[in-house]
Scaffold this active site. Structure first.
Site, mmCIF file in Angstrom:
data_model
loop_
_atom_site.group_PDB
_atom_site.id
_atom_site.type_symbol
_atom_site.label_atom_id
_atom_site.label_comp_id
_atom_site.label_asym_id
_atom_site.label_seq_id
_atom_site.Cartn_x
_atom_site.Cartn_y
_atom_site.Cartn_z
ATOM 1 N N TYR A 144 0.863 -1.190 0.000
ATOM 2 C CA TYR A 144 0.000 0.000 0.000
ATOM 3 C C TYR A 144 0.891 1.229 0.000
ATOM 4 O O TYR A 144 1.834 1.319 0.789
ATOM 5 C CB TYR A 144 -0.888 -0.013 1.244
ATOM 6 C CG TYR A 144 -1.761 1.214 1.410
ATOM 7 C CD1 TYR A 144 -2.828 1.461 0.530
ATOM 8 C CD2 TYR A 144 -1.532 2.121 2.443
ATOM 9 C CE1 TYR A 144 -3.630 2.591 0.699
ATOM 10 C CE2 TYR A 144 -2.336 3.245 2.609
ATOM 11 C CZ TYR A 144 -3.385 3.466 1.727
ATOM 12 O OH TYR A 144 -4.177 4.580 1.890
ATOM 13 N N ASP A 239 9.355 2.967 -0.651
ATOM 14 C CA ASP A 239 8.324 3.618 0.159
ATOM 15 C C ASP A 239 8.572 3.212 1.609
ATOM 16 O O ASP A 239 8.184 2.132 2.042
ATOM 17 C CB ASP A 239 6.931 3.197 -0.314
ATOM 18 C CG ASP A 239 5.835 3.848 0.519
ATOM 19 O OD1 ASP A 239 6.168 4.565 1.496
ATOM 20 O OD2 ASP A 239 4.652 3.636 0.205
ATOM 21 N N LYS A 267 4.707 8.860 8.737
ATOM 22 C CA LYS A 267 4.518 8.220 10.048
ATOM 23 C C LYS A 267 5.547 8.668 11.093
ATOM 24 O O LYS A 267 5.424 9.771 11.625
ATOM 25 C CB LYS A 267 4.449 6.702 9.863
ATOM 26 C CG LYS A 267 3.226 6.362 8.981
ATOM 27 C CD LYS A 267 2.806 4.934 8.924
ATOM 28 C CE LYS A 267 1.447 4.825 8.238
ATOM 29 N NZ LYS A 267 1.409 4.075 7.003
HETATM 30 C C1 LIG Z 1 0.687 4.621 5.692
HETATM 31 C C2 LIG Z 1 1.419 4.414 4.425
HETATM 32 C C3 LIG Z 1 1.262 5.282 3.336
HETATM 33 C C4 LIG Z 1 0.253 6.382 3.332
HETATM 34 O O1 LIG Z 1 0.526 7.357 4.273
HETATM 35 P P1 LIG Z 1 -0.675 8.352 4.725
HETATM 36 O O2 LIG Z 1 0.003 9.313 5.638
HETATM 37 O O3 LIG Z 1 -1.699 7.491 5.370
HETATM 38 O O4 LIG Z 1 -1.184 8.993 3.487
HETATM 39 C C5 LIG Z 1 2.061 5.090 2.233
HETATM 40 N N1 LIG Z 1 2.947 4.083 2.180
HETATM 41 C C6 LIG Z 1 3.120 3.221 3.198
HETATM 42 C C7 LIG Z 1 4.163 2.148 3.098
HETATM 43 C C8 LIG Z 1 2.351 3.362 4.344
HETATM 44 O O5 LIG Z 1 2.501 2.466 5.339
#
Ligand SMILES: *Cc1c(COP(=O)(O)O)cnc(C)c1O
Length: 420
Positions: A144, A239, A267
């Site tokens: 994701y 990511d 995060k």
């Molecule tokens: C949480 C997450 C996102 C999205 O981040 P948001 O701040 O919720 O938009 C993208 N990539 C990864 C790997 C994530 O865990």
């Protein structure tokens, strides 16, 4: 356990907010029951509106690596209240945060601050396309990357939980720019590059997947992606929105010794405030406006509150490297000796107990999990004061605030579940 206030708030919330929540996974849809409305957090714990206290393994879905209301972060936020909440002009702290990120993650030669992980991946993808002049992206099933239009194909997190494979509302043309391949398969990537020669702008990956539950890369897999992308003139995007500053100060890329072209962070980087970042090679990032023609902007980007919280967080992590060893040993203790029929995957302080014999190496094996049994486990733990993600396909997070007693309490509740 009394949950009457959560119940009535949920009923009220459903009238004004779709599903009663501002992000789908919060709704407890796959496990059933009523989401707990949280009144406050303290250290390793959250306390709900009915006064129930839980050891928190969601940690706001990853950001709270130092636990709730970490003193340095709170103090930094208080300091900003005296200065102002937003200026839309550059500030000294933004420079400090960018420098701290560069220092911790050497592949981040230049960095842009944005407001969410979604914005970071969306922007990184645009930059990759602008830089290479190509349109296609490879992503991996179960990963994701936020709710970016073209990346909502076979995505993890709430999409996996709710069994939505391809979201409605994304034009077919956008989805067609994404090639979704099985995680941990090198041959699938080789084949895709052979088939779409000179058309693939980037490979984007969670270097340790967390959004189908925790799935580490197999040995050699990330290096193979590095080699293939380099050979084909495509960019490798890590990511690290979940893994950044969590699995190590330098993220998964430092753990596995890989140098991606671009990376995204979120995060943990904000200490619980909305901030994220993307960046990487200076020659690529120099194409971003105002230096170059690739446009990306933000009214609240580099927001003083979020930057101050992030700075406090990262400074503490940098000056207290022993935190990572403590997280490692406590998480290892919690994950030791899984019962039959359960597979535990863990990298540092992120882990998942899959209710399947395993091994779990990608979405095909993750989805074999017995989600009904997970739902029973989830509710048992909740009743015993342990707050886990309301979905089998999420990672659990430990924070530095989780004590030996927290771990012992959690392990005892787990044992009791599997004994009954
Ligand atoms: C949480 C997450 C996102 C999205 O981040 P948001 O701040 O919720 O938009 C993208 N990539 C990864 C790997 C994530 O865990």
């Amino acid at each position: 356990m009394n949950t009457t206030r959560s119940e009535s708030l949920f009923e009220r919330s459903k009238i004004s907010i779709p599903g009663g929540v501002n992000s789908p996974v919060r709704a407890f849809r796959s496990v059933g029951g009523v989401p707990r409305f949280i009144r406050r957090g303290e250290g390793s714990r959250v306390i709900d509106e009915d006064g129930n206290s839980y050891i928190d393994y969601v940690c706001s879905w990853g950001p709270l690596l130092l636990g709730h209301r970490f003193p340095d972060v709170i103090e930094a936020l208080r300091g900003v209240l005296d200065i102002g909440s937003s200026f839309g002009a550059p500030t000294e702290r933004e420079v400090e945060l960018a420098e701290l990120i560069r220092e911790a993650v050497p592949s981040m030669e230049m960095v842009r601050l944005v407001n969410s992980g979604t914005e970071a991946t969306m922007s990184a993808l645009r930059v990759a396309r602008g830089f290479t002049g190509r349109d296609l992206t490879i992503k991996f099933e179960g990963c994701y990357h936020g709710h970016v239009d073209s990346l909502l194909v076979k995505a993890g997190s709430g999409m996996a939980t709710l069994a939505i494979t391809d979201t409605v509302g994304v034009p077919a043309g956008f989805a067609a720019t994404t090639i979704a391949l099985p995680f941990n398969s090198i041959s699938a990537v080789e084949e895709a590059f052979a088939k779409h020669r000179d058309q693939i702008a980037a490979v984007i990956i969670e270097p340790v997947a967390g959004n189908m539950g925790c799935v580490p890369p197999l040995p050699g897999y990330l290096q193979a992606l590095r080699d293939i992308t380099a050979r084909h003139g495509a960019l490798l995007i890590f990511d690290e929105v979940m893994t950044g500053f969590r699995v190590a100060l330098g993220g998964a890329q430092s753990l596995y010794g890989i140098h991606p072209d671009l990376s995204t962070f979120g995060k943990v980087i904000g200490g619980g405030l909305p901030i994220a970042a993307y960046g990487g090679r200076a020659d690529i990032m120099s194409r971003v406006a105002p230096l170059g023609p690739i446009y990306q902007a933000g009214t609240l980007s580099g927001n003083p509150m979020a930057v101050a919280a992030g700075l406090a967080m990262l400074r503490h992590l940098k000056t207290h490297p022993e935190i990572y060893a403590q997280l490692e040993s406590r998480a290892a203790a919690l994950c030791a000796n899984p019962p039959a029929g359960v597979t535990v995957n863990r990298v540092g302080s992120m882990f998942t107990m899959f209710f399947t014999d395993g091994p779990v190496t990608g979405w095909d094996t993750a989805k074999k999990s017995d989600t009904a049994r997970y739902a029973k486990y989830f509710h048992w733990m909740l009743e015993h004061g342990v707050y886990l993600a309301p979905s089998q396909f999420e990672a659990a997070f430990l924070s530095a605030a989780h004590s030996e007693e927290d771990i012992a309490h959690t392990a005892a509740a787990m044992r009791a579940f599997f004994e009954q």
